[in-house]
Structure formats: structure tokens, C-alpha cells
Design a protein around this motif. Structure first.
Motif, PDB file in Angstrom:
ATOM      1  N   ASP A  50      17.034   5.918  -6.745  1.00  0.00           N
ATOM      2  CA  ASP A  50      16.398   5.440  -8.062  1.00  0.00           C
ATOM      3  C   ASP A  50      15.075   4.834  -7.866  1.00  0.00           C
ATOM      4  N   MET A  51      14.226   5.381  -8.773  1.00  0.00           N
ATOM      5  CA  MET A  51      12.729   4.925  -8.536  1.00  0.00           C
ATOM      6  C   MET A  51      12.750   3.380  -8.545  1.00  0.00           C
ATOM      7  N   ALA A  52      13.684   2.901  -9.620  1.00  0.00           N
ATOM      8  CA  ALA A  52      13.540   1.423  -9.828  1.00  0.00           C
ATOM      9  C   ALA A  52      13.702   0.752  -8.458  1.00  0.00           C
ATOM     10  N   LYS A  53      14.580   1.168  -7.459  1.00  0.00           N
ATOM     11  CA  LYS A  53      15.062   0.448  -6.378  1.00  0.00           C
ATOM     12  C   LYS A  53      14.048   0.544  -5.350  1.00  0.00           C
ATOM     13  N   VAL A  54      13.011   1.380  -5.422  1.00  0.00           N
ATOM     14  CA  VAL A  54      11.816   1.456  -4.367  1.00  0.00           C
ATOM     15  C   VAL A  54      10.805   0.562  -4.495  1.00  0.00           C
ATOM     16  N   VAL A  55      10.676  -0.143  -3.275  1.00  0.00           N
ATOM     17  CA  VAL A  55       9.649  -1.199  -3.164  1.00  0.00           C
ATOM     18  C   VAL A  55       8.599  -0.993  -2.341  1.00  0.00           C
ATOM     19  N   ARG A  56       7.375  -1.002  -2.819  1.00  0.00           N
ATOM     20  CA  ARG A  56       6.298  -0.704  -1.877  1.00  0.00           C
ATOM     21  C   ARG A  56       5.322  -1.907  -1.690  1.00  0.00           C
ATOM     22  N   PRO A  57       4.729  -1.840  -0.427  1.00  0.00           N
ATOM     23  CA  PRO A  57       3.997  -3.084   0.032  1.00  0.00           C
ATOM     24  C   PRO A  57       2.931  -3.183  -1.056  1.00  0.00           C
ATOM     25  N   GLU A  58       2.251  -2.461  -1.857  1.00  0.00           N
ATOM     26  CA  GLU A  58       1.249  -2.560  -2.667  1.00  0.00           C
ATOM     27  C   GLU A  58       1.648  -2.936  -4.170  1.00  0.00           C
ATOM     28  N   GLN A  59       3.018  -2.887  -4.280  1.00  0.00           N
ATOM     29  CA  GLN A  59       3.374  -3.366  -5.659  1.00  0.00           C
ATOM     30  C   GLN A  59       2.956  -4.826  -6.037  1.00  0.00           C
ATOM     31  N   GLY A  60       2.959  -5.188  -7.260  1.00  0.00           N
ATOM     32  CA  GLY A  60       2.560  -6.380  -7.847  1.00  0.00           C
ATOM     33  C   GLY A  60       1.288  -7.153  -7.315  1.00  0.00           C
ATOM     34  N   THR A  61       1.172  -8.296  -6.879  1.00  0.00           N
ATOM     35  CA  THR A  61       0.148  -8.784  -6.370  1.00  0.00           C
ATOM     36  C   THR A  61      -0.093  -9.060  -4.809  1.00  0.00           C
ATOM     37  N   PRO A  62      -0.248  -7.954  -3.890  1.00  0.00           N
ATOM     38  CA  PRO A  62       0.065  -8.113  -2.431  1.00  0.00           C
ATOM     39  C   PRO A  62      -0.944  -9.270  -1.940  1.00  0.00           C
ATOM     40  N   PRO A  63      -0.370  -9.766  -0.865  1.00  0.00           N
ATOM     41  CA  PRO A  63      -1.121 -10.815  -0.201  1.00  0.00           C
ATOM     42  C   PRO A  63      -2.361 -10.266   0.528  1.00  0.00           C
ATOM     43  N   TYR A  64      -3.244  -9.427  -0.049  1.00  0.00           N
ATOM     44  CA  TYR A  64      -4.338  -8.974   0.719  1.00  0.00           C
ATOM     45  C   TYR A  64      -5.251 -10.031   1.464  1.00  0.00           C
ATOM     46  N   THR A  65      -5.902  -9.591   2.529  1.00  0.00           N
ATOM     47  CA  THR A  65      -6.876 -10.215   3.165  1.00  0.00           C
ATOM     48  C   THR A  65      -8.050  -9.818   2.343  1.00  0.00           C
ATOM     49  N   PRO A  66      -9.210 -10.677   2.369  1.00  0.00           N
ATOM     50  CA  PRO A  66     -10.296 -10.331   1.644  1.00  0.00           C
ATOM     51  C   PRO A  66     -10.978  -8.828   1.820  1.00  0.00           C
ATOM     52  N   GLU A  67     -10.865  -8.411   3.019  1.00  0.00           N
ATOM     53  CA  GLU A  67     -11.282  -6.958   3.194  1.00  0.00           C
ATOM     54  C   GLU A  67     -10.563  -6.103   2.480  1.00  0.00           C
ATOM     55  N   ALA A  68      -9.288  -6.257   2.732  1.00  0.00           N
ATOM     56  CA  ALA A  68      -8.328  -5.277   2.118  1.00  0.00           C
ATOM     57  C   ALA A  68      -8.482  -5.362   0.430  1.00  0.00           C
ATOM     58  N   ALA A  69      -8.665  -6.572  -0.085  1.00  0.00           N
ATOM     59  CA  ALA A  69      -8.833  -6.817  -1.362  1.00  0.00           C
ATOM     60  C   ALA A  69      -9.898  -6.058  -1.934  1.00  0.00           C
ATOM     61  N   LYS A  70     -10.837  -5.993  -1.274  1.00  0.00           N
ATOM     62  CA  LYS A  70     -12.194  -5.269  -1.661  1.00  0.00           C
ATOM     63  C   LYS A  70     -11.946  -3.797  -1.819  1.00  0.00           C
ATOM     64  N   LEU A  71     -11.170  -3.281  -0.892  1.00  0.00           N
ATOM     65  CA  LEU A  71     -10.680  -1.753  -0.806  1.00  0.00           C
ATOM     66  C   LEU A  71      -9.905  -1.530  -2.208  1.00  0.00           C
ATOM     67  N   ALA A  72      -9.043  -2.316  -2.315  1.00  0.00           N
ATOM     68  CA  ALA A  72      -7.922  -2.034  -3.388  1.00  0.00           C
ATOM     69  C   ALA A  72      -8.527  -2.170  -4.807  1.00  0.00           C
TER      70      ALA A  72
END
Length: 254
Positions: A50-72
Motif C-alpha cells: 500500500d503506497m500509503a504505508k510507505v514512509v521515506r526519509p524525505e517526506q514531510g519536513t526532514p531535519p536537514y542540515t543547512p547543506e542538505a536543505a540548500k540542495l533540497a
């Protein structure tokens, strides 16, 4: 007397002989719990429940570091249709290969007491999990799926993955070489679906996240007639290049 078969029929006989010979030489995965040391049997072809049961690390508001936040943020400013990484056969690797939301692309698991191999139709990739608990060799080269080793915690397969290649560029899926993944595979019985594999992820990547993030996948057994076929993504890229070159040639001839 030598029998002379029609050419097409002779070819068919030869082809069937080759196929039978090839099939007889292919090792068959153990089907009994005893052959697997009494552990859960993950062998077979699986697909997303079920697609609804899949959770991926980039979902929602990930706790990105400043470097990763810029790339996203940079990727989000692009065209989601024209700049979709899958159009360019972008091999995301782990953990996203295990967190696919595409029901139409199954995966086949081949399990023995010593290892678990997973063959993905999506992007024609695979991963090997060594069930020995040993860490990755010091000279191992980073790769998209990394180096996976596992141990059993009662009936739960606990997998540690390291030696992952970095993905520090604009993309929905970002990863550094310091990433470490932990998966916990558990076989459960569902009254409607039958066998399910519930997989819980923890992703630790200090370059990308300020704290560990989670992932979740649930696989169900595919129908008996489902097989893992070929994705042929690179061919599509080449055919697009051929079309572009032909268009350039026609434009130059005008």
C-alpha cells in the motif's frame, strides 16, 4: 537414418533444449524453514502492499542540515516533470530501492542461511545481504546500495548497511558517504493478504540530517504469475538521444 527437421522447428527444439539445460543448472532457493535454520522464509516475488504505508526519509519536513536543505530547496525550484530524476535513470540506491511506491515493479528475494539477495525490476538493480554480522571490508568501494550485513534477533532480520556512495546534489533523495542504515525485517501473517514483510528503517547521516530519520515499507507476496522482468532504462535514454540527433540533422539540412 538422419531425421531432417524443418529449419524453424529445429531452432525451436534447440532453444527448448538450451532453456531446459539452463533451468536445470540454476540453483533453487530453499523452501523449507529447516533449510533456513528455522528462520522466516522471505523467498519469492514481492510487491508493495500500500503506497500509503510507505514512509521515506524525505517526506514531510526532514531535519536537514543547512547543506542538505540548500540542495533540497534548489531541486524544488525546478520543473518536477522535466527534471524528474527517473527520466535520466538516476539510480537512487538504498534506502529508496527498498522504499519504492511503484506497485508495478516487483522484487524477488533469494534467501539461504548465509545470505539474502534481492533483485529489483525497477532500474534492473540488486543488493546482497550477508547474514554473518561482519562489517564491510576496509577496502570496499562506496556504491548506490552499499554493503549490507545482517544478524537475526529472534525472528527479526536486522540489516546494517554502510559504504554508500554520496548523493550530494539537487535531488529529492540526498545521501552522504557517512550514511548508515538499519533495517528490521519481520514476517507477519495478514488474514486478507497472507504473508507480509514489514520493514522498519533508521537512517543516520550526519551530513544530511541533524538526527536519525525513519522509513517504512510493507511487502506482500505477488500473484503466482508475476515475474521480475527488465526495466531497460538506459535504452530509453539512448533512443531519446537518437531522436534528438535526427532532429538536429533535419534542422541543419534546411
Amino acid at each position: 537414418m538422419i531425421s531432417r527437421l524443418p529449419f524453424k522447428r529445429a531452432l525451436a527444439v534447440l532453444a527448448s533444449t538450451v532453456v531446459l539445460a539452463a533451468c536445470s543448472s540454476v540453483p533453487q532457493s530453499p523452501s523449507s524453514s529447516e533449510a533456513l535454520g528455522g528462520k522466516p522464509n522471505f523467498n519469492g516475488v514481492w510487491e508493495m502492499l500500500d503506497m500509503a504505508k510507505v514512509v521515506r526519509p524525505e517526506q514531510g519536513t526532514p531535519p536537514y542540515t543547512p547543506e542538505a536543505a540548500k540542495l533540497a530547496a534548489e531541486f524544488k525550484s525546478w520543473d518536477p516533470k522535466k527534471d524528474d530524476p527517473s527520466l535520466y535513470c538516476d539510480l537512487k540506491g538504498m534506502p529508496w530501492m527498498m522504499l519504492s511506491r511503484a506497485r508495478t515493479y516487483p522484487a524477488e528475494i533469494y534467501q539461504t542461511a548465509e545470505r539474502v539477495d534481492v533483485f529489483f525490476e525497477l532500474f534492473d538493480t540488486s543488493r546482497s545481504i550477508r547474514v554473518n554480522g561482519k562489517p564491510a571490508p576496509k577496502n570496499i568501494s562506496p556504491s548506490i546500495n552499499g554493503y549490507s550485513t545482517a544478524t537475526w534477533d529472534n525472528d527479526t532480520l536486522v540489516i546494517k548497511t554502510t559504504a554508500l556512495a554520496e548523493r550530494l546534489y539537487p535531488s529529492p533523495q540526498i545521501r552522504s558517504e557517512k550514511a548508515e542504515l538499519t533495517e528490521r525485517w519481520k514476517m507477519v501473517k495478514d488474514p486478507k493478504e497472507g504473508d507480509l514483510i514489514e520493514i522498519d528503517f533508521e537512517i543516520v547521516d550526519p551530513v544530511v540530517y541533524t538526527r536519525p530519520v525513519k522509513g517504512k515499507q510493507v511487502f506482500k507476496r505477488a500473484a503466482p504469475d508475476v515475474v521480475v522482468a527488465s526495466y531497460n532504462c538506459p535504452e530509453k535514454l539512448w533512443l531519446k538521444h537518437v531522436d534528438d540527433r535526427r532532429a538536429q540533422g533535419k534542422a541543419a539540412a534546411k
